[in-house]
Write an enzyme that holds these catalytic residues in place. Structure first.
Site, PDB file in Angstrom:
ATOM      1  N   LYS B  69      -7.452   0.723 -10.605  1.00  0.00           N
ATOM      2  CA  LYS B  69      -6.023   0.485 -10.465  1.00  0.00           C
ATOM      3  C   LYS B  69      -5.296   1.754 -10.921  1.00  0.00           C
ATOM      4  O   LYS B  69      -5.743   2.417 -11.870  1.00  0.00           O
ATOM      5  CB  LYS B  69      -5.659  -0.692 -11.378  1.00  0.00           C
ATOM      6  CG  LYS B  69      -4.265  -1.224 -11.244  1.00  0.00           C
ATOM      7  CD  LYS B  69      -4.128  -2.449 -12.150  1.00  0.00           C
ATOM      8  CE  LYS B  69      -2.776  -3.120 -11.992  1.00  0.00           C
ATOM      9  NZ  LYS B  69      -2.688  -4.372 -12.762  1.00  0.00           N
ATOM     10  N   SER B 144      -1.139  -8.370  -9.956  1.00  0.00           N
ATOM     11  CA  SER B 144      -0.719  -7.050  -9.564  1.00  0.00           C
ATOM     12  C   SER B 144      -1.843  -6.126  -9.099  1.00  0.00           C
ATOM     13  O   SER B 144      -1.580  -5.162  -8.388  1.00  0.00           O
ATOM     14  CB  SER B 144       0.009  -6.390 -10.743  1.00  0.00           C
ATOM     15  OG  SER B 144      -0.891  -6.153 -11.804  1.00  0.00           O
ATOM     16  N   SER B 168      -3.273 -10.728 -13.423  1.00  0.00           N
ATOM     17  CA  SER B 168      -3.298  -9.616 -12.462  1.00  0.00           C
ATOM     18  C   SER B 168      -4.672  -9.214 -11.949  1.00  0.00           C
ATOM     19  O   SER B 168      -4.777  -8.474 -10.979  1.00  0.00           O
ATOM     20  CB  SER B 168      -2.619  -8.391 -13.069  1.00  0.00           C
ATOM     21  OG  SER B 168      -1.225  -8.561 -13.025  1.00  0.00           O
TER      22      SER B 168
END
Lengths: 453, 461
Positions: B69, B144, B168
């Protein structure tokens, strides 16, 4: 207004009001590394932004890890100030925007500081310590022409904040307290408290209340950026004058933060209450709360403090209090003194007075420098002692003659001119060709002059 | 045989037998990224020239390409947190997770898209455009860590490192039919992961099987002198516990989680998964987590408070951008958090929320006195369409209803795929465990995976 009030007013203002003064003192701890990272904490004189890393630059993703030594030293300071050391303590974030604050918040302590509720004894007066907490220092702004640059070398240096209760009522006590506090912190060897380097910073807060009133005033004026004890005293005095004048006009001074102008010796408004920050404190989630074990707290031991040394010197060695105070002001001097005494006592020298008093005088009067080895100091002290072996009868005769021949100086001394005695000492020393101890002569002369009276 | 479709264990075996090389594996993934990524926008940065270090030959993840990420600091490589504020930020240091993976021989192939700063449940809040769900590009991949999940589902990497603050990792894993683990708070170092909400943020692996997940967790877990919140105890070798007996373990079914409001297909698919688990010998026990209804409100007080603080450093003085570059959702959360921490509101909001948080934690502790693990849906609905909730923050926040309690309590949870809707949209359950009991979760997930069959991959046209 009655006549009495009138004369008070003429006299110089403050008699209608009592000052209420509290102090906030910051001291940078002299740990090797910074508060929350491995960077060297000794930034003084280093090229800008050379003692920095992601943590003290507040880069995205960096995390603080508390410096164990700094925590221990704050506990030590808390203990030395007779505070209660809280078993549970934590860090909090204090938010405000300023270019020298890289994270947008300072890691500090809000409602659970390391130490609370202490006492500081200043002669016969007692001043209460509200709290001692640990935080991080900010970076430094450097203004160059139109540009402002930021140096983050200081960012994250451990800083202790000591807050007193508003127990002071005059600027003399403020100055004396600050000087004593500096001595104490230096004794603990946790900070060099160097005002010029900015490793000790003072913020008095001053307000006034009516005589006999016990209520806290409805306002408080904080004075920031003071870098000497004398300036702290001046700033307090200026504030007392300024606020008295306002109160006498029927106005209430504004609650505000003021700066101090050293050249003019006056304070000036920086930020009023309306502009006051909401720091939005909340517990620092990156650092778990501390739960100290009793064993750990017990291991933090307070060394003999200056006032304790003074008491010991006075009671066991019968030193004069002023001498004891002078000897103990600097821990290194006191330690030197004690080492000389212990070595001398092994030798069992033949001295008229107690060894301790003689040595104390030699150090206090700077008769022998203390940057030499203790053994050399002792040799020189014994050497001096030989010089002092002037026949008591001859000495008495000379002194009598001096007193006789210098009536004017004797009168002056009796009239309160303490300095006059030094003139007499000088005369006597000349007569004895320097073969006597000036301190001894001074004492004998003073006795003589007083007795004659 | 496509190298990019193989598991970590399979790739390692091929490498050990000299049947392939790290270059060959990397090229296989890179070629696929060039083809597929423009369609789904999973990567924000792709690394075209890998740093292959043959001295790492004996390391557990040698030659395995993975994605992270874009919230992880990677020295010399752009690190944005999918926020325009950090548009061209090149980090001068490495996150601990990245360092550990490098030392394990793994090779970073790219940095994935996400909701800016981790603020969101769909990856639509990315300042660099949304990621699309590889199963159906009209749908969101969840968020996310949507880019990480999509990069795995589309075989654009072998595993990915996500970050889970309020679901997330688990929500996108569920929406993309991959495995995602939110570890116990304190198991994996957060150092170098751009903070969203520090007391909730966790760093965790996402992979295409539970076994791969366990292998990556072994590398990530453990104390870090740069993160004061990491646990000092030595983590187990998770992969060695896979396959151990699970019969007799008690499976908690929280009644508050299986109520109306849940999508019918989701409910029936998870019911079937629970039957499969019972066939493996686990015993169902109904439990109660009475504080569940307060979880979302509590989370949306604590997380924005912390984020308003964490984002204060982007003050326009450094990083080359002004505060105007913050996106709408970041601004919303900064304002919400600033408000709840303000003088006069702190006690009523933030402080109260921390008290409820303790109660939520107690809920789990009580439950774990009676059961060994808890099963719950990962999401009340299957993936939703792009644009469907983006204008309704409250609705979006409710996507995380089964997820945020886990973060508030700090316990671990594993998201495991268990089926599809009629439209071929993925559904997952999550297994929630005791603090630091990742071992049990991974073992149950692994055994479920064995009977359920390894997961299908989407066909991307």
């Amino acid at each position: 207004m009655n006549r009495c009030m009138e004369s008070m007013k003429d006299h110089g203002l403050s008699n209608q009001y009592n000052p209420v003064i509290g102090l906030e003192i910051h001291a940078e701890l002299s740990t090797r590394s910074k508060m929350f990272c491995q960077c060297l904490a000794d930034y003084f004189g280093q090229p800008p932004n050379t003692h920095v890393c992601p943590v003290c630059l507040g880069l995205p993703g960096a995390l603080p890890v508390p410096n164990r030594k700094a925590v221990e030293w704050t506990i030590l300071l808390g203990k030395a100030l007779n505070c209660k050391i809280n078993k549970i303590t934590k860090f909090d974030r204090k938010h405000y925007f300023y270019p020298d604050l890289p994270k947008g918040y300072q890691i500090s302590q809000y409602d659970e500081p390391i130490a609370t509720g202490g006492i500081f004894q200043l002669g016969k007066k007692t001043f209460r310590i509200r709290r001692v907490h640990l935080e991080e220092d900010t970076g430094k702004l450097i203004h160059k022409g139109d540009e402002t640059l930021v140096d983050f070398n200081r960012s994250g240096v451990p800083l202790v904040e000591i807050v007193t209760e508003p127990d002071f009522t005059n600027s003399t006590d403020v100055k004396a307290f600050l000087e004593e506090l500096q001595t104490l912190i230096r004794y603990l060897e946790v900070s060099d408290c160097d005002m010029e380097k900015g490793s000790m910073r003072l913020e008095p807060n001053v307000s006034l209340r009516k005589l006999k009133s016990t209520k806290m005033p409805a306002y408080k004026v904080e004075v920031k950026n003071i870098n000497s004890f004398r300036f702290a005293q001046k700033a307090v005095e200026y504030e007392i004058k300024r606020q008295t004048a306002l109160l006498q006009k029927g106005e209430t001074p504004t609650q505000e933060t003021r700066g101090f102008n050293e050249t003019k010796g006056i304070t000036f408004s920086q930020r009023s209450k309306e502009e006051e920050q909401d720091y939005r404190y909340f517990p620092e989630p990156d650092i778990p709360p501390f739960v100290f074990e009793t064993k750990f707290l017990e291991k933090v031991e307070v060394p003999e403090l200056p006032h304790e040394k003074v008491e010991r010197y006075v009671s066991t060695w019968k030193l004069r209090r002023e001498e004891a105070l002078l000897l103990t002001r600097d821990k290194k001097v006191a330690q030197y003194f004690e080492r000389v005494i212990s070595k001398l006592n092994q030798k069992k020298p033949d001295m008229v007075k107690p060894v301790e008093q003689t040595i104390a005088k030699l150090i206090v009067n700077k008769k022998i420098p203390i940057d030499i080895a203790e053994s050399e100091f002792i040799e020189r002290a014994l050497e001096k002692r030989k010089k002092h072996e002037v026949d008591e009868k001859i000495l008495a005769g000379v002194l009598g003659k001096i007193v006789e021949e210098n009536k004017k100086a004797v009168e002056d001394y009796r009239g309160g001119k303490e300095g006059a005695v030094m003139f007499l000492v000088g005369q006597a020393m000349r007569e004895l060709k320097g073969k006597a101890d000036a301190v001894v002569i001074r004492e004998k002369l003073m006795k003589l002059v007083r007795r004659d009276q | 045989m496509n190298l990019h479709e193989l598991s970590i264990a399979q790739l390692t075996r091929l490498l050990e037998g000299k049947k392939t090389s790290p270059e060959e594996i990397y090229t296989s993934f890179l070629t696929r990224i060039k083809e597929i990524n423009p369609k789904i926008n999973a990567y924000l940065t792709v690394i075209n020239k890998p740093e292959l270090d043959y001295s790492m030959r004996d390391k557990p993840l040698f030659g395995i390409p993975y994605s992270m990420k874009d919230t992880y600091n990677t020295k010399g490589i752009r690190t944005t947190a999918a926020a325009k504020v950090l548009d061209n930020y090149i980090s001068p240091y490495d996150a601990t997770a990245y360092t550990k993976l490098k030392k394990a021989g793994a090779v970073l192939i790219g940095k994935t898209n996400c909701d800016a700063w981790g603020h969101g449940s769909s990856t639509e809040n990315s300042d660099f455009g949304p990621t699309k769900n590889p199963w159906n590009r009209d749908y969101v991949p969840g968020g996310s860590s949507g880019g990480s999940a999509a990069s795995l589902a589309a075989d654009l990497c072998s595993f990915s490192i996500g970050e889970d603050t309020g679901g997330s990792i688990r929500l996108p894993a569920s929406f993309c039919s991959v495995v995602g683990l939110k570890p116990t708070y304190g198991l994996v170092s957060r150092y170098g992961c751009i903070a969203y909400a520090s007391s909730l943020d966790t760093v965790g692996p996402m992979a295409r099987s539970v076994e791969d997940t366990a292998l990556v967790l072994e590398v990530l877990a453990g104390a870090d002198s740069c993160d004061a919140t990491t646990s000092q105890s030595k983590p187990p070798r998770y992969s060695q516990f896979l396959g151990r007996k699970i019969a007799g373990l008690k499976m908690g079914i929280p009644k508050e989680y299986f109520m109306k409001g849940m999508d019918d297909t989701v409910a029936s698919t998870i019911a079937k998964a629970m039957k499969d688990l019972q066939k493996l010998g686990v015993e169902p026990v109904e439990i109660s987590l009475p504080m569940t209804e307060y979880a979302i409100s509590t989370y949306y007080l604590i997380a924005p408070s912390e984020t308003s603080s964490n984002l204060a450093r982007y003050d326009g003085i450094r990083f080359g951008t002004t505060r105007r570059s913050f996106g709408a959702e970041a601004k919303r959360r900064i304002m919400l958090g600033t408000f709840t921490l303000s003088h006069g509101y702190y006690d009523a909001y933030y402080k109260k929320a921390t008290k409820v948080r303790t109660l939520i934690k107690n809920d789990f502790e009580n439950a774990f006195k009676a059961v060994d693990f808890i099963i719950a849906p990962a999401s009340p609905t299957p993936p939703f369409k792009l644009g469907e909730k983006v204008d309704d923050p409250l609705k979006m926040y409710l996507s995380d209803i089964y997820l945020v309690s886990v973060n508030l309590a700090g316990v671990p949870a594993l998201s495991v795929p268990c089926g599809f809707t009629g439209n071929k949209l993925p559904i997952s359950f999550q297994l929630i465990g005791r603090h630091f009991d990742e071992t049990t979760l991974l073992n149950i997930g692994y055994q479920y995976e064995q009977v359920h069959g390894i997961y299908e991959r989407p066909r991307i046209k």
